[in-house]
Motif scaffolding. Sequence first.
Motif, PDB file in Angstrom:
ATOM      1  N   THR A   7      -5.687  -1.711  -5.628  1.00  0.00           N
ATOM      2  CA  THR A   7      -6.136  -2.709  -4.651  1.00  0.00           C
ATOM      3  C   THR A   7      -5.254  -3.946  -4.692  1.00  0.00           C
ATOM      4  OG1 THR A   7      -8.424  -1.917  -4.849  1.00  0.00           O
ATOM      5  CG2 THR A   7      -8.098  -4.100  -3.885  1.00  0.00           C
ATOM      6  N   VAL A  20      -3.321  -1.262  -1.697  1.00  0.00           N
ATOM      7  CA  VAL A  20      -3.812   0.068  -1.342  1.00  0.00           C
ATOM      8  C   VAL A  20      -5.313  -0.038  -1.060  1.00  0.00           C
ATOM      9  CG1 VAL A  20      -4.056   2.470  -2.050  1.00  0.00           C
ATOM     10  CG2 VAL A  20      -2.086   1.129  -2.825  1.00  0.00           C
ATOM     11  N   ASP A  21      -5.716   0.289   0.144  1.00  0.00           N
ATOM     12  CA  ASP A  21      -7.118   0.207   0.556  1.00  0.00           C
ATOM     13  C   ASP A  21      -7.927   1.250  -0.213  1.00  0.00           C
ATOM     14  OD1 ASP A  21      -9.583   0.104   1.772  1.00  0.00           O
ATOM     15  OD2 ASP A  21      -8.816   0.317   3.822  1.00  0.00           O
ATOM     16  N   GLY A  41       0.779  -1.233   0.000  1.00  0.00           N
ATOM     17  CA  GLY A  41       0.000   0.000   0.000  1.00  0.00           C
ATOM     18  C   GLY A  41       0.808   1.278   0.000  1.00  0.00           C
TER      19      GLY A  41
END
Length: 415
Positions: A278, A282-283, A165
């Motif tokens: 994603t 990475v949220d 992320g």
Amino acid sequence: MPELKIQNKETVNTSCKVLMTVASFKSSTKLTMKSRGRLLNFIEAKLATINKIQDKDADAKFGPDALLVMAELYYALDRWLVLAGRKDESVNTRRSTGVNALFAQVVKLLSYQLETPINQLPNWLQDNFTIGMTDHGYEVDFQKRSALYYKEQDRERYRLKIKNGVVYQKKWWSSKDSTKWVKMNSEFTQSTGSQNTISDKHCGYVLSVVGDFYSGPHLSGTTYKQTGQYHSSYMGGKPVLCAGEIEVVEGKIKHLNTGSGHYGPAKGYLLNVINALTLCGVDPKSYKVNYHGSKTAYTGATMLEKIESEDKKVGDDNVSHHKSKIAAKYNNGVLGRLKDQMNKIEKQLAVIAHFGTSEHKEGITRRGGSRKAICSICSSANLDNQMQQDRYKQRDSKALQLEYEKLEKLVARIK
């Protein structure tokens, strides 16, 4: 477009009507370690969807939903093989044989479903899932020739790495340790150029067809000097999955959009970016997203839901299936404009060529009760007197011919 990297011993001419099962794929890519990685899990989820469709009817023709899944599966497998080729730590190259076997099947099944030769699949994928340049982009890059296109080595300087992320970039601005990875800061990237045309605290980004993010200085160029650094610079003007502006602080993405004059992505292409991020951990709830022209920003997760809910209302224009054909629309507009310019040059050359002919010398047209020595060709070109004709004769026919040939090559390239 990505190359069809089929490395197993099967010939690409044999058809494939049914993909291997998820169980078979897991078996062919199984190792003692438990972790399979986000990308491999994504591939298995898409494969499971196709398995369910084919369990009901192996001979059924795929509709838009299934073709979308097939395209996502194609790009995910291609992405895995690219990472394996780099020996990226996120994939285990010992799984390459199994991944490549599924990739070969996906290529063949797409060819069968679309009734399209395998060597034409890149064209279909490009038409339906990537973005070509806008007419503004073609004007800047090919007519004004103000864009700098990076060679592979230069492009690699600006490739981003996203791990757990966090976004990293190479210190391309440093002469001593230009290959060192550091946490990305978009505001710093922006401040490196005094002619930056990107929004405050942001820098430009591009998502390539093989799933790589690129970002670097975004600077206006000088006409005919090929000095401009634009979204098109990274991939040499070729189609991409998305492009726009991104804000990153100490490696954390804060905001991104589709602001790109060279590519002009429709809102649906944000799906490519959100999904790609994603898969890199990475949220989608951790950053804001908006499309160009909209002042309202949503989290990546909300934008994903919003696009999917709006898709159901627009039928054949389903943006998540990339039915907007934005690349084709822009390309057609550029073709029309270039052909208009070619027609104008043809007329100019025809006028210059006719001056020494008998038609020009003997042509008489009656105008307003007076007689003027003016032929029909001069009349259509509004050359109503000798002075205007003499000025027209001074035009450089060789320069016009060269310009025509350049336009002709551009038209051929776009087609």
